[in-house]
Scaffold this active site. Structure first.
Site, PDB file in Angstrom:
ATOM      1  N   GLU A  35       0.812  -1.219   0.000  1.00 37.57           N
ATOM      2  CA  GLU A  35       0.000   0.000   0.000  1.00 37.57           C
ATOM      3  C   GLU A  35       0.849   1.274   0.000  1.00 37.57           C
ATOM      4  OE1 GLU A  35      -3.703  -0.345   2.553  1.00 37.57           O
ATOM      5  OE2 GLU A  35      -2.526  -2.002   3.349  1.00 37.57           O
ATOM      6  N   SER A 163      -6.612  -2.386   2.013  1.00 42.35           N
ATOM      7  CA  SER A 163      -7.038  -1.768   0.751  1.00 42.35           C
ATOM      8  C   SER A 163      -7.625  -2.778  -0.236  1.00 42.35           C
ATOM      9  CB  SER A 163      -5.868  -1.022   0.086  1.00 42.35           C
ATOM     10  OG  SER A 163      -5.460   0.063   0.861  1.00 42.35           O
ATOM     11  N   TYR A 229      -9.535   3.748  -4.891  1.00 39.48           N
ATOM     12  CA  TYR A 229      -8.484   4.739  -5.092  1.00 39.48           C
ATOM     13  C   TYR A 229      -8.315   5.255  -6.518  1.00 39.48           C
ATOM     14  CZ  TYR A 229      -7.080   3.015  -0.513  1.00 39.48           C
ATOM     15  OH  TYR A 229      -7.068   2.650   0.813  1.00 39.48           O
ATOM     16  N   ARG A 268     -11.933   3.010  11.174  1.00 40.20           N
ATOM     17  CA  ARG A 268     -13.100   2.843  10.303  1.00 40.20           C
ATOM     18  C   ARG A 268     -13.535   1.393  10.307  1.00 40.20           C
ATOM     19  NH1 ARG A 268     -11.172   3.100   5.162  1.00 40.20           N
ATOM     20  NH2 ARG A 268     -11.894   0.984   4.765  1.00 40.20           N
ATOM     21  N   ASP A 270     -15.910  -1.499   8.377  1.00 34.02           N
ATOM     22  CA  ASP A 270     -16.597  -1.838   7.138  1.00 34.02           C
ATOM     23  C   ASP A 270     -17.661  -2.883   7.447  1.00 34.02           C
ATOM     24  OD1 ASP A 270     -14.889  -0.107   5.815  1.00 34.02           O
ATOM     25  OD2 ASP A 270     -13.446  -1.682   5.332  1.00 34.02           O
ATOM     26  N   GLU A 283     -14.451  -5.852   8.865  1.00 35.02           N
ATOM     27  CA  GLU A 283     -13.128  -5.591   9.421  1.00 35.02           C
ATOM     28  C   GLU A 283     -13.058  -4.187   9.995  1.00 35.02           C
ATOM     29  OE1 GLU A 283     -10.017  -4.440   6.221  1.00 35.02           O
ATOM     30  OE2 GLU A 283     -11.289  -5.943   5.251  1.00 35.02           O
ATOM     31  N   ASN A 285     -10.311  -0.905  10.360  1.00 28.97           N
ATOM     32  CA  ASN A 285      -9.084  -0.306   9.856  1.00 28.97           C
ATOM     33  C   ASN A 285      -8.575   0.713  10.866  1.00 28.97           C
ATOM     34  OD1 ASN A 285      -9.037  -1.225   6.790  1.00 28.97           O
ATOM     35  ND2 ASN A 285     -11.150  -0.688   7.313  1.00 28.97           N
ATOM     36  N   GLY A 289      -7.288   5.198   4.910  1.00 29.16           N
ATOM     37  CA  GLY A 289      -6.786   6.112   3.898  1.00 29.16           C
ATOM     38  C   GLY A 289      -7.195   7.552   4.173  1.00 29.16           C
TER      39      GLY A 289
END
Length: 330
Positions: A35, A163, A229, A268, A270, A283, A285, A289
Site C-alpha cells: 500500500e 485496501s 483509489y 473505520r 466496514d 473488518e 481499519n 486512507g
C-alpha cells in the site's frame, strides 16, 4: 445522494497552545508494503492539512528498517499515515512506544489484532458481534472442508493485507483453489468467509464518536482497490440511505467493534447489510486512507469537520496518555 467532497467547511486553525504542546510532528508515510503509493498520498494530504492548521510538521518517507526511525529523532511525536504491514500492524507502534515517542492511532496490540483479519473475526465472534461465518485456509486441501461448512459465494482474503488487496469472490471449488493460490502469494494465512449480498456501509470513528455512516456502491464486483483509489465512478451516499434508527444501530455496532479490539482515537469499520436488514462486520481499519477518495475525511466533512480539524483532533490524542480510549462493554 450528495458528494460531501464539495461541501464548504470553515477554515481551521489549531489552538496556539496546542501547537506548542505538539512540538515538531513527523508524518510517517510511504513504507515498503503493498500500500506504499496510497500511503504516500495519505501522508502528503495529512502533512498539507497540518501545515495549513499551523502545526510544525514535516514528511518522513519510511523505508527499510523501522528501528532507524527512532535513532536520534528530530521530532516530538508522529502522525502515522503508513498503511499495511510495518506501519499498521503494530510493528511501528511497538518501536515508537519503546522509544517513548507519542504517535497517533491505536497502540501495538490493537493495531496487530485489527491488521489480522482472521483473528479479528475470532474476537468479534467471541464477543457475540455479528460477522460472516468464516474459516482459515492453509492449503488447497482445505477447499473441500470449507465448501462443506460454508455456503458460497465466498470471499477469499489474505489475512494481513489492506485496501482490498488480494480479495476475490468465488462460487465453486476451482475458483476457491485459484483464489487461495493468489492470496497465499501475499500471505500464508488466508481467510475465507461467506459473502454477504447487499448494501455496503462504512462507519468512521473519531475520539469515541461515530461519524455519519457512508453507503457505498460500485459497478465492480465489490468495493475493491480500484474502486477505492483509482476510479471516479464509485458512489458515496451521505446520508447513507438508512432510517435514523438503523443508522444508529450501524454506528453502535462500529463503536462496539472498535472498543473490543482496543482501538484508539480513530479508525473505520466496514459493514455489510443482508436482505433481512441485519448488519455484518467485515473488518476494522486502524490507519484508514486519507486521500482525496478516502472515507474518513468524507464522513468528517459530512459532520462539519474540515480535513484540517480532523488531522489536528487525531493528533490531539497523542497529548493524552489514554488516547481517548474507552473500555469495551459487550
Amino acid at each position: 445522494m450528495s458528494d460531501t467532497r464539495r461541501m464548504e467547511v470553515p477554515t481551521y486553525q489549531a489552538d496556539p497552545a496546542m501547537v506548542k504542546a505538539f512540538g515538531r510532528v513527523a508524518v510517517f508515510m510511504g513504507g515498503d508494503s503493498a500500500e506504499r503509493e496510497v500511503s504516500l498520498k495519505s501522508g502528503q494530504a495529512v502533512l498539507a492539512a497540518l501545515l495549513s492548521a499551523g502545526v510544525d510538521a514535516f514528511a518522513v518517507d519510511v523505508r527499510g528498517c523501522l528501528l532507524r526511525t527512532v535513532d536520534n529523532p528530530d521530532f516530538d511525536r508522529v502522525f502515522i499515515a503508513l498503511h499495511g504491514r510495518g506501519g499498521e500492524d503494530g510493528t511501528l507502534q511497538a518501536i515508537l512506544s519503546q522509544a517513548g515517542i507519542p504517535f497517533t492511532g491505536s497502540e501495538m496490540m490493537a493495531s496487530a489484532l485489527a491488521m489480522d483479519k482472521l483473528r479479528t473475526k475470532y474476537v468479534l465472534e467471541g464477543c457475540n458481534l455479528p460477522t460472516p461465518r468464516f474459516s482459515a485456509m492453509g492449503s488447497e486441501a482445505d477447499a473441500d472442508r470449507i465448501l462443506l461448512t460454508l455456503r458460497p459465494p465466498l470471499g477469499v482474503k489474505p489475512s494481513h493485507e489492506g485496501s482490498s488487496i488480494g480479495i476475490r469472490k468465488v462460487t465453486n471449488r476451482d475458483e476457491l483453489v485459484s483464489a487461495y493460490r493468489e492470496a497465499a502469494l501475499l500471505d500464508p494465512l488466508v481467510l475465507v468467509e461467506e459473502w454477504v449480498e447487499g448494501p455496503e456501509f462504512t462507519v468512521s470513528v473519531l475520539q469515541n464518536e461515530a461519524l455519519p455512516a457512508i453507503g457505498l456502491s460500485t459497478d465492480h464486483v465489490f468495493y475493491d482497490y480500484e474502486a477505492k483509489y483509482l476510479t471516479d465512478d464509485t458512489r458515496y451516499q451521505i446520508p447513507c440511505g438508512l432510517d435514523p434508527d438503523a443508522e444508529l444501530r450501524l454506528q453502535n455496532l462500529a463503536l462496539q467493534a472498535f472498543r473490543v479490539l482496543g482501538c484508539r482515537t480513530w479508525g473505520r469499520a466496514d459493514i455489510m447489510q443482508d436482505a433481512a436488514g441485519d448488519f455484518w462486520l467485515l473488518e476494522i481499519n486502524t490507519v484508514p486512507g486519507m486521500t482525496d477518495h478516502s472515507l474518513v475525511p468524507m464522513a468528517a466533512k459530512a459532520a462539519g469537520i474540515s480535513f484540517e480539524e480532523l488531522v489536528v483532533r487525531i493528533l490531539e490524542d497523542t497529548l493524552d496518555p489514554t488516547g481517548g480510549q474507552e473500555a469495551a462493554h459487550v
